[in-house]
Scaffold this motif. Structure first.
Motif, short mmCIF file in Angstrom:
data_model
loop_
_atom_site.label_atom_id
_atom_site.label_comp_id
_atom_site.label_asym_id
_atom_site.label_seq_id
_atom_site.Cartn_x
_atom_site.Cartn_y
_atom_site.Cartn_z
N GLY A 1 0.91 -1.15 -0.08
CA GLY A 1 -0.15 0.22 0.04
C GLY A 1 0.96 1.17 -0.15
N MET A 2 2.27 0.99 0.04
CA MET A 2 3.20 2.29 -0.05
C MET A 2 3.15 2.97 1.23
N GLU A 3 2.64 2.31 2.24
CA GLU A 3 2.46 3.20 3.57
C GLU A 3 3.92 2.96 4.10
N TRP A 4 4.53 2.01 3.96
CA TRP A 4 5.99 1.75 4.04
C TRP A 4 6.95 1.93 3.11
N VAL A 5 7.64 2.89 2.98
CA VAL A 5 8.84 2.83 1.80
C VAL A 5 10.12 2.54 2.43
N PRO A 6 10.61 1.20 2.36
CA PRO A 6 11.95 1.03 3.12
C PRO A 6 12.91 2.24 2.88
N THR A 7 13.56 2.51 3.81
CA THR A 7 14.97 3.27 3.89
C THR A 7 16.15 2.63 3.34
N ARG A 8 16.99 3.54 3.21
CA ARG A 8 18.13 2.66 2.92
C ARG A 8 18.86 1.70 3.75
N ASP A 9 18.54 2.07 5.29
CA ASP A 9 19.09 1.22 6.03
C ASP A 9 18.08 -0.04 6.18
N GLU A 10 17.15 0.25 6.10
CA GLU A 10 15.99 -1.10 5.95
C GLU A 10 16.55 -2.08 4.95
N PHE A 11 16.80 -1.54 3.69
CA PHE A 11 17.07 -2.23 2.53
C PHE A 11 18.52 -2.81 2.92
N LYS A 12 19.46 -2.35 3.49
CA LYS A 12 20.64 -2.93 3.79
C LYS A 12 20.55 -4.10 4.90
N LEU A 13 19.83 -3.75 5.89
CA LEU A 13 19.37 -4.88 6.78
C LEU A 13 18.80 -6.28 5.82
N GLY A 14 17.92 -6.03 5.03
CA GLY A 14 17.55 -7.04 4.27
C GLY A 14 18.45 -7.90 3.26
N CYS A 15 19.39 -6.92 2.92
CA CYS A 15 20.45 -7.47 2.31
C CYS A 15 21.36 -8.35 3.08
N ASP A 16 21.57 -7.76 4.16
CA ASP A 16 22.36 -8.34 5.20
C ASP A 16 22.14 -9.70 5.60
N PHE A 17 20.80 -9.84 5.56
CA PHE A 17 19.98 -10.99 6.14
C PHE A 17 20.41 -12.11 4.76
N ILE A 18 20.05 -11.86 3.51
CA ILE A 18 20.00 -12.72 2.78
C ILE A 18 21.77 -12.90 2.48
N ASP A 19 22.67 -11.97 2.77
CA ASP A 19 24.20 -12.37 2.83
C ASP A 19 24.21 -13.61 3.87
N ALA A 20 23.67 -13.14 5.14
CA ALA A 20 23.92 -14.30 5.95
C ALA A 20 23.43 -15.73 5.70
N GLU A 21 22.37 -15.79 4.96
CA GLU A 21 21.75 -16.94 4.51
C GLU A 21 22.91 -17.59 3.37
N TYR A 22 23.31 -16.63 2.57
CA TYR A 22 24.44 -17.20 1.53
C TYR A 22 25.67 -17.88 2.27
N ASP A 23 26.17 -17.03 3.23
CA ASP A 23 27.45 -17.72 3.94
C ASP A 23 27.24 -18.98 4.66
N ALA A 24 25.72 -18.89 5.26
CA ALA A 24 25.34 -20.03 5.88
C ALA A 24 25.62 -21.27 5.13
N VAL A 25 25.08 -20.98 3.87
CA VAL A 25 24.94 -22.25 2.96
C VAL A 25 26.44 -22.56 2.45
N THR A 26 27.18 -21.54 2.36
CA THR A 26 28.79 -21.83 1.88
C THR A 26 29.20 -22.64 3.09
#
Length: 173
Positions: free
Chosen positions: A16-41
């Motif tokens: 609904g565009m009531e939440w437009v993620p900030t750069r820091d929120e975007f980075k947290l999402g990327c960091d989570f995905i990186d944590a998953e990738y590192d764990a797979v490795t």
């Protein structure tokens, strides 16, 4: 966990565009995905048997990845994110929902990892253990826990889809 929003509310805010993620929120999402990738490795380097296909993993490897992600996120990502977002954030809530979903499978992860360390399944004569050996061994060890793992996999896939939508910007779903 300090989650204040449920998944449906977060998804509604996002679409609904009531939440437009900030750069820091975007980075947290990327960091989570990186944590998953590192764990797979890391899990892949442990020498666990591989699944049937290129993209399939055994339950042992899958749950090892889950436990490694939870450990890293609890140790590194969430403390920093909570400090960055003292008033809360839908992205922090998404990450907390991912961790909360994982709690019921963590004992099964430990159980399989300990059993593997104690010798694992017996391989076929002259072969290295593979999924044909591991799957019956995992099934026997997990028992009713297989249902818990299946429920986790379904639940986390829905939560992850919202997290990935934030990271990719694809919020059309």
């Amino acid at each position: 966990m300090t989650t204040t929003r449920d998944l449906r509310e977060i998804e509604r805010l996002l679409t609904g565009m009531e939440w437009v993620p900030t750069r820091d929120e975007f980075k947290l999402g990327c960091d989570f995905i990186d944590a998953e990738y590192d764990a797979v490795t890391v899990a892949a380097a442990r020498g666990y048997p591989r699944g049937r296909g290129r993209w399939e993993v055994t339950t042992l490897e899958y749950l090892t990845v889950v436990s490694l992600v939870v450990e890293r996120v609890e140790r590194e990502l969430l403390p920093a994110a909570r400090a960055r977002f003292p008033g809360g954030s839908p992205m922090v809530d998404l990450v907390e929902l991912m961790l909360a979903a994982a709690v019921p499978v963590l004992p099964y992860a430990r159980q399989l990892q300990e059993a593997w360390a104690a010798g694992g399944p017996e391989a076929r004569r002259g072969e290295t253990a593979d999924y044909r050996d591991t799957q019956p061994w995992e099934d026997a060890l997990l028992g009713d826990g297989q249902e818990v793992v299946s429920l986790y996999a379904r639940t986390v896939s829905v939560i992850r889809s919202v997290l990935v939508a934030v990271v990719t910007g694809d919020i059309t779903h």
